[in-house]
Design an enzyme around this catalytic site. Structure first.
Site, short mmCIF file in Angstrom:
data_model
loop_
_atom_site.label_atom_id
_atom_site.label_comp_id
_atom_site.label_asym_id
_atom_site.label_seq_id
_atom_site.Cartn_x
_atom_site.Cartn_y
_atom_site.Cartn_z
N MET A 273 1.20 -1.35 0.02
CA MET A 273 0.09 0.19 -0.05
C MET A 273 0.90 1.48 -0.14
O MET A 273 1.70 1.29 -0.84
CB MET A 273 -1.10 -0.19 1.12
CG MET A 273 -1.46 -1.10 0.98
SD MET A 273 -2.34 -2.15 -0.62
CE MET A 273 -3.90 -1.17 0.01
N SER A 274 0.64 2.09 0.83
CA SER A 274 1.48 3.23 0.40
C SER A 274 3.06 3.84 1.71
O SER A 274 3.79 4.94 0.90
CB SER A 274 0.84 3.61 1.33
OG SER A 274 -0.62 4.78 0.66
N VAL A 275 3.41 2.35 1.82
CA VAL A 275 4.76 1.84 2.17
C VAL A 275 5.52 2.19 0.51
O VAL A 275 6.24 3.19 0.45
CB VAL A 275 5.25 0.92 2.51
CG1 VAL A 275 6.61 0.44 2.47
CG2 VAL A 275 4.84 0.54 4.14
#
Length: 440
Positions: A118-120
């Site tokens: 995801m937003s990692v």
């Protein structure tokens, strides 16, 4: 685009429409490439960076780490193991000084299986931008439309590359995951991950970005928005003349010594999803974190080091200034990370043992990097909700506690003491904590 795949769960198949929803995400996050279209992010043909196991005589056993005590956000006494068990953990890994102290995988996963980051992903893409800037191919001070003229009629007109790097453009983008009509959910429809009123046909990530409009001056507020990273990815592709999967491989994944190829989601028109499309193994995310901890360098085969990310990029991120701090203090994020800041697609917060660099993704993806304790902690999760402040804070306390034990320091629990002043501004901020945080 694949419409469905995977097992039947509670009488329904895992599909492109429900893959992020519980209980489907517990299987889907380990099998994203079987449900949605992806590009390969090659690890290259060089040797993988070794992660030697820490000698059992030199570090606590895994069971001992799980037994480390802490104070949970509700004030109750807890343990690291209890937090990991209660927060829908799919996998975790802990490094100290580049050595693997422990890792664990749930029944769907394993050390060789990629998981949705995801937003990692944003932080990895930020390192692509850093390298392009260092090579002179990208200028953080130039306007976005110099690279992507298609955005000239959008709200991004007049915004610079630096503005989107730090999420400080004035563009309107509502990042509310619980609101089905928010911009972040409409984005899924344009990508064609969720049903829409266009017969299910994708309209595409880039046309969506070109339709966004401004609501505030550029360079003022900090407000976390996934669209900022998507614009940054578009700019990087134009500046380098290559697609993002190739840039990620050539500039970050291969040179850092990844062991496995990563996967990168793309929309129905073939555009990479820059803001949250990466899937990778826990150990490779730990390698990425160790590279960040070591100032952007990795060991070479001659016993020295080679540079992956410009050290100046990381020093700039860690060294908060009054402008970045003031913008963060006035944002919704201050309520969750008091004293924190956001720079270069990284989160920073005061931890129990000094400032910590964080890479965060919805449903509980986390990379936690502590310079003082020399630890890197990775957690993959499938929270039932996209965001859960209690799960987030309890996990941060668990990783702080692990670092404290491994680093020979202990913290008495509760909220960490904040340093007093940075560049003349109180780290507690000059504004009352705002409501309604939307972080990852």
């Amino acid at each position: 685009m694949s419409a469905e795949g995977g097992p039947g769960i509670q009488g329904a198949s895992v599909t492109a429409s429900n893959w992020q929803d519980p209980p489907f995400n517990r299987w889907a996050y380990w099998h994203v490439g079987e449900i949605l279209p992806t590009y390969r992010v090659s690890r290259g043909d060089g040797p993988a960076r070794e992660l030697p196991w820490r000698s059992r005589s030199a570090a606590p056993a895994a069971a001992d780490l799980l037994a480390i005590g802490l104070t949970r956000v509700d004030g109750s006494a807890g343990t690291v193991g209890g937090v990991l068990a209660d927060t829908f953990t799919d996998a975790y890994a802990v490094l100290q000084d580049g050595e693997l102290v422990t890792d664990w995988y749930g029944p769907q996963g394993g050390p060789d299986r990629p998981h949705a980051l995801m937003s990692v992903s944003k932080s990895v893409l930020g390192c692509v931008a850093a390298t392009l800037i260092d090579r002179g191919q990208l200028d953080a001070g130039r306007e976005i439309t110099d690279y992507v003229p298609e955005l000239a009629a959008s709200g991004y007109a007049g915004a610079t590359v630096r503005h989107v790097l730090d999420m400080r453009s004035g563009v309107r983008f509502l990042e509310e995951y619980a609101n089905p009509r928010s911009d972040v959910r409409l984005l899924d429809e344009w990508i064609a991950w969720r049903p829409n009123g266009h017969g299910g046909e994708p309209r595409g990530l880039y046309p969506f970005l070109a339709a966004l409009q401004a609501e505030a001056p550029h360079g003022g507020r900090f407000l976390y928005r996934s669209a900022e990273t998507d614009v940054l990815g578009w700019v990087c592709e134009r500046a380098a003349g290559k697609p993002m999967a190739e840039l990620l491989s050539a500039l970050v994944w291969a040179p850092m010594g990844a062991e496995r190829d990563a996967e990168l989601l793309h929309d129905g028109l073939g555009t990479a999803v820059h803001n949250g499309g990466l899937c990778a193994t826990a150990r490779d995310v730990a390698r990425f974190g160790q590279m960040l901890l070591d100032g952007g360098v990795v060991p070479d085969q001659a016993g020295g080091t080679r540079r992956v990310v410009p050290p100046r990029w990381l020093r700039q991120g860690w060294a908060v200034d009054s402008d970045a701090r003031a913008a963060f203090a006035a944002s919704p994020a201050e309520a969750v990370f008091p004293g924190g800041w956001y720079r270069n697609q990284f989160w920073f917060r005061p931890g129990g043992h000094g400032d910590v660099l964080l890479c965060l993704g919805i449903h509980g993806q986390m990379l936690h990097v502590s310079r003082r304790t020399r630890t890197v902690c990775v957690k993959f999760s499938t929270w039932p909700q996209a965001q859960n402040q209690v799960y987030l804070e309890d996990t941060l306390r668990a990783f702080d506690a692990i670092g404290g034990v491994l680093g020979g320091r202990r913290h008495s629990g509760g909220r960490p003491r904040l340093p007093g002043v940075v560049s003349g501004l109180s780290r507690r901020g000059d504004t009352a904590p705002p409501p309604g945080p939307n972080l990852v």
